[in-house]
Design a protein around this motif. Structure first.
Motif, PDB file in Angstrom:
ATOM      1  N   ARG A   5       0.871  -1.176   0.000  1.00 13.50           N
ATOM      2  CA  ARG A   5       0.000   0.000   0.000  1.00 13.50           C
ATOM      3  C   ARG A   5       0.904   1.221   0.000  1.00 13.50           C
ATOM      4  O   ARG A   5       1.889   1.259   0.739  1.00 13.50           O
ATOM      5  CB  ARG A   5      -0.923   0.022   1.215  1.00 13.50           C
ATOM      6  CG  ARG A   5      -2.002  -1.054   1.118  1.00 13.50           C
ATOM      7  CD  ARG A   5      -3.056  -0.903   2.167  1.00 13.50           C
ATOM      8  NE  ARG A   5      -2.555  -1.432   3.430  1.00 13.50           N
ATOM      9  CZ  ARG A   5      -3.328  -1.739   4.458  1.00 13.50           C
ATOM     10  NH1 ARG A   5      -4.633  -1.576   4.403  1.00 13.50           N
ATOM     11  NH2 ARG A   5      -2.793  -2.211   5.570  1.00 13.50           N
ATOM     12  N   ILE A   6       0.569   2.184  -0.839  1.00 11.17           N
ATOM     13  CA  ILE A   6       1.317   3.433  -0.910  1.00 11.17           C
ATOM     14  C   ILE A   6       0.377   4.557  -0.504  1.00 11.17           C
ATOM     15  O   ILE A   6      -0.763   4.624  -0.973  1.00 11.17           O
ATOM     16  CB  ILE A   6       1.871   3.688  -2.329  1.00 11.17           C
ATOM     17  CG1 ILE A   6       2.771   2.535  -2.772  1.00 11.17           C
ATOM     18  CG2 ILE A   6       2.621   5.028  -2.379  1.00 11.17           C
ATOM     19  CD1 ILE A   6       3.255   2.635  -4.222  1.00 11.17           C
ATOM     20  N   TYR A   7       0.884   5.428   0.378  1.00 13.02           N
ATOM     21  CA  TYR A   7       0.112   6.556   0.892  1.00 13.02           C
ATOM     22  C   TYR A   7       0.878   7.853   0.683  1.00 13.02           C
ATOM     23  O   TYR A   7       2.108   7.850   0.626  1.00 13.02           O
ATOM     24  CB  TYR A   7      -0.077   6.427   2.410  1.00 13.02           C
ATOM     25  CG  TYR A   7      -0.780   5.206   2.885  1.00 13.02           C
ATOM     26  CD1 TYR A   7      -2.145   5.217   3.125  1.00 13.02           C
ATOM     27  CD2 TYR A   7      -0.069   4.031   3.139  1.00 13.02           C
ATOM     28  CE1 TYR A   7      -2.795   4.091   3.602  1.00 13.02           C
ATOM     29  CE2 TYR A   7      -0.721   2.902   3.615  1.00 13.02           C
ATOM     30  CZ  TYR A   7      -2.080   2.932   3.847  1.00 13.02           C
ATOM     31  OH  TYR A   7      -2.717   1.817   4.314  1.00 13.02           O
ATOM     32  N   ASN A   8       0.153   8.968   0.664  1.00 11.44           N
ATOM     33  CA  ASN A   8       0.786  10.253   0.882  1.00 11.44           C
ATOM     34  C   ASN A   8       1.095  10.281   2.372  1.00 11.44           C
ATOM     35  O   ASN A   8       0.288   9.808   3.175  1.00 11.44           O
ATOM     36  CB  ASN A   8      -0.177  11.384   0.490  1.00 11.44           C
ATOM     37  CG  ASN A   8       0.471  12.733   0.636  1.00 11.44           C
ATOM     38  OD1 ASN A   8       0.790  13.154   1.749  1.00 11.44           O
ATOM     39  ND2 ASN A   8       0.677  13.397  -0.477  1.00 11.44           N
ATOM     40  N   HIS A 117       9.421   5.377   4.490  1.00 11.45           N
ATOM     41  CA  HIS A 117       9.044   6.778   4.309  1.00 11.45           C
ATOM     42  C   HIS A 117      10.056   7.395   3.355  1.00 11.45           C
ATOM     43  O   HIS A 117      11.197   7.653   3.733  1.00 11.45           O
ATOM     44  CB  HIS A 117       9.052   7.491   5.660  1.00 11.45           C
ATOM     45  CG  HIS A 117       8.569   8.892   5.613  1.00 11.45           C
ATOM     46  ND1 HIS A 117       8.880   9.796   6.594  1.00 11.45           N
ATOM     47  CD2 HIS A 117       7.792   9.564   4.727  1.00 11.45           C
ATOM     48  CE1 HIS A 117       8.315  10.954   6.310  1.00 11.45           C
ATOM     49  NE2 HIS A 117       7.659  10.834   5.171  1.00 11.45           N
ATOM     50  N   VAL A 118       9.622   7.574   2.111  1.00 11.37           N
ATOM     51  CA  VAL A 118      10.501   8.072   1.055  1.00 11.37           C
ATOM     52  C   VAL A 118       9.852   9.319   0.454  1.00 11.37           C
ATOM     53  O   VAL A 118       8.768   9.243  -0.131  1.00 11.37           O
ATOM     54  CB  VAL A 118      10.724   6.999  -0.036  1.00 11.37           C
ATOM     55  CG1 VAL A 118      11.624   7.535  -1.135  1.00 11.37           C
ATOM     56  CG2 VAL A 118      11.300   5.727   0.570  1.00 11.37           C
ATOM     57  N   GLY A 119      10.529  10.456   0.607  1.00 11.86           N
ATOM     58  CA  GLY A 119       9.958  11.711   0.129  1.00 11.86           C
ATOM     59  C   GLY A 119       8.660  11.984   0.868  1.00 11.86           C
ATOM     60  O   GLY A 119       8.606  11.902   2.101  1.00 11.86           O
ATOM     61  N   ASP A 137      20.371   1.330   2.421  1.00 13.41           N
ATOM     62  CA  ASP A 137      20.833   2.104   3.570  1.00 13.41           C
ATOM     63  C   ASP A 137      20.309   3.530   3.480  1.00 13.41           C
ATOM     64  O   ASP A 137      20.032   4.041   2.400  1.00 13.41           O
ATOM     65  CB  ASP A 137      22.366   2.072   3.681  1.00 13.41           C
ATOM     66  CG  ASP A 137      23.095   2.818   2.574  1.00 13.41           C
ATOM     67  OD1 ASP A 137      22.464   3.326   1.628  1.00 13.41           O
ATOM     68  OD2 ASP A 137      24.318   2.896   2.653  1.00 13.41           O
ATOM     69  N   SER A 138      20.111   4.122   4.640  1.00 16.30           N
ATOM     70  CA  SER A 138      19.649   5.500   4.803  1.00 16.30           C
ATOM     71  C   SER A 138      18.182   5.725   4.452  1.00 16.30           C
ATOM     72  O   SER A 138      17.725   6.869   4.501  1.00 16.30           O
ATOM     73  CB  SER A 138      20.534   6.478   4.016  1.00 16.30           C
ATOM     74  OG  SER A 138      21.873   6.360   4.478  1.00 16.30           O
ATOM     75  N   VAL A 139      17.422   4.689   4.091  1.00 10.97           N
ATOM     76  CA  VAL A 139      15.989   4.858   3.844  1.00 10.97           C
ATOM     77  C   VAL A 139      15.267   4.803   5.188  1.00 10.97           C
ATOM     78  O   VAL A 139      15.397   3.837   5.945  1.00 10.97           O
ATOM     79  CB  VAL A 139      15.434   3.777   2.886  1.00 10.97           C
ATOM     80  CG1 VAL A 139      13.909   3.807   2.844  1.00 10.97           C
ATOM     81  CG2 VAL A 139      16.004   3.974   1.491  1.00 10.97           C
ATOM     82  N   ASN A 140      14.503   5.843   5.492  1.00 12.42           N
ATOM     83  CA  ASN A 140      13.730   5.882   6.727  1.00 12.42           C
ATOM     84  C   ASN A 140      12.623   4.839   6.667  1.00 12.42           C
ATOM     85  O   ASN A 140      11.923   4.721   5.654  1.00 12.42           O
ATOM     86  CB  ASN A 140      13.116   7.261   6.944  1.00 12.42           C
ATOM     87  CG  ASN A 140      14.160   8.320   7.232  1.00 12.42           C
ATOM     88  OD1 ASN A 140      15.250   8.015   7.701  1.00 12.42           O
ATOM     89  ND2 ASN A 140      13.821   9.564   6.959  1.00 12.42           N
ATOM     90  N   HIS A 141      12.477   4.089   7.760  1.00 13.75           N
ATOM     91  CA  HIS A 141      11.471   3.033   7.795  1.00 13.75           C
ATOM     92  C   HIS A 141      11.190   2.622   9.229  1.00 13.75           C
ATOM     93  O   HIS A 141      11.857   3.068  10.160  1.00 13.75           O
ATOM     94  CB  HIS A 141      11.936   1.817   6.987  1.00 13.75           C
ATOM     95  CG  HIS A 141      13.120   1.132   7.556  1.00 13.75           C
ATOM     96  ND1 HIS A 141      14.412   1.595   7.382  1.00 13.75           N
ATOM     97  CD2 HIS A 141      13.243   0.026   8.322  1.00 13.75           C
ATOM     98  CE1 HIS A 141      15.256   0.800   7.993  1.00 13.75           C
ATOM     99  NE2 HIS A 141      14.575  -0.162   8.599  1.00 13.75           N
ATOM    100  N   TRP A 142      10.191   1.759   9.383  1.00 13.91           N
ATOM    101  CA  TRP A 142       9.928   1.081  10.648  1.00 13.91           C
ATOM    102  C   TRP A 142       9.408  -0.295  10.321  1.00 13.91           C
ATOM    103  O   TRP A 142       9.034  -0.578   9.175  1.00 13.91           O
ATOM    104  CB  TRP A 142       8.991   1.862  11.562  1.00 13.91           C
ATOM    105  CG  TRP A 142       7.646   2.244  11.007  1.00 13.91           C
ATOM    106  CD1 TRP A 142       6.463   1.567  11.175  1.00 13.91           C
ATOM    107  CD2 TRP A 142       7.318   3.412  10.238  1.00 13.91           C
ATOM    108  NE1 TRP A 142       5.439   2.228  10.544  1.00 13.91           N
ATOM    109  CE2 TRP A 142       5.934   3.372   9.969  1.00 13.91           C
ATOM    110  CE3 TRP A 142       8.064   4.485   9.741  1.00 13.91           C
ATOM    111  CZ2 TRP A 142       5.273   4.355   9.231  1.00 13.91           C
ATOM    112  CZ3 TRP A 142       7.399   5.458   9.008  1.00 13.91           C
ATOM    113  CH2 TRP A 142       6.038   5.389   8.759  1.00 13.91           C
TER     114      TRP A 142
END
Length: 184
Positions: A5-8, A117-119, A137-142
């Motif tokens: 699922r992709i969200y704003n 969380h990308v852009g 690496d360096s991609v924000n996520h949980w």
């Protein structure tokens, strides 16, 4: 079944895309540099299998990935719903963070939810048995394993301290729903 699922990032109740199509999931994630693959075991993997038995079942794919990406260590992580530390283990991954190396996981059994969380977009990926995800690496996520976590995953590392989480301090992860597995 795997799900994307992709969200704003400001609209956690309104997915822009909701798909269980593996090819579409891989294509959408590739756009942000994330690898998504499905692997098949070369031999059955019984519940409670040893790390060596798990590795043997996926040897070809493990060797390919290690050669392609230069991983220095590979292990198997497992958590069951009756783990007395499950709440603490779950909490450790729930806030937005990043790593200084790729986070690569292959689900031998069970499931979990990676949220990136990308852009200005949030990509929620439910990974299930036979799914591999490689978050750069360096991609924000949980990551959420749910209230009753149940999974066996092969983990790949470049550095011994590669899984050090660098937390962003934002509250975005609390704005999105927690994981409730769609498959038993």
């Amino acid at each position: 079944m795997s799900r994307l699922r992709i969200y704003n990032d400001t609209a956690p109740d309104a997915p822009l895309l909701d798909s269980q199509d593996g090819a579409l999931i891989a294509a959408e994630l590739q756009k942000i540099g994330v690898t998504f693959e499905r692997w098949q075991a070369s031999q059955p993997v019984a519940p409670g299998a040893s790390q060596e038995e798990v590795f043997a079942a996926y040897r070809t794919d493990i060797d390919r990935l290690v050669a392609e990406r230069g991983f220095k260590s590979v292990d198997v992580a497992s958590i069951a719903p009756d783990n007395p530390n499950r709440a603490e283990l779950r909490k450790k991954f729930l806030d937005e963070h990043f790593h200084k190396e790729d986070e690569v996981r292959f689900f031998v059994a069970g499931s979990g939810l990676f949220t990136l969380h990308v852009g200005d977009k949030v990509y929620e990926i439910e990974c299930v048995k036979d799914d591999l995800i490689a978050v750069p690496d360096s991609v924000n996520h949980w990551f959420d394993m749910g209230d009753a976590p149940s999974f066996v995953a092969i983990r790949f590392f470049t550095e011994a301290d590669g899984w050090v989480g660098h937390f962003t301090g934002t509250d975005i992860a609390q704005k999105f729903p927690r994981y409730v597995p769609t498959q038993a």
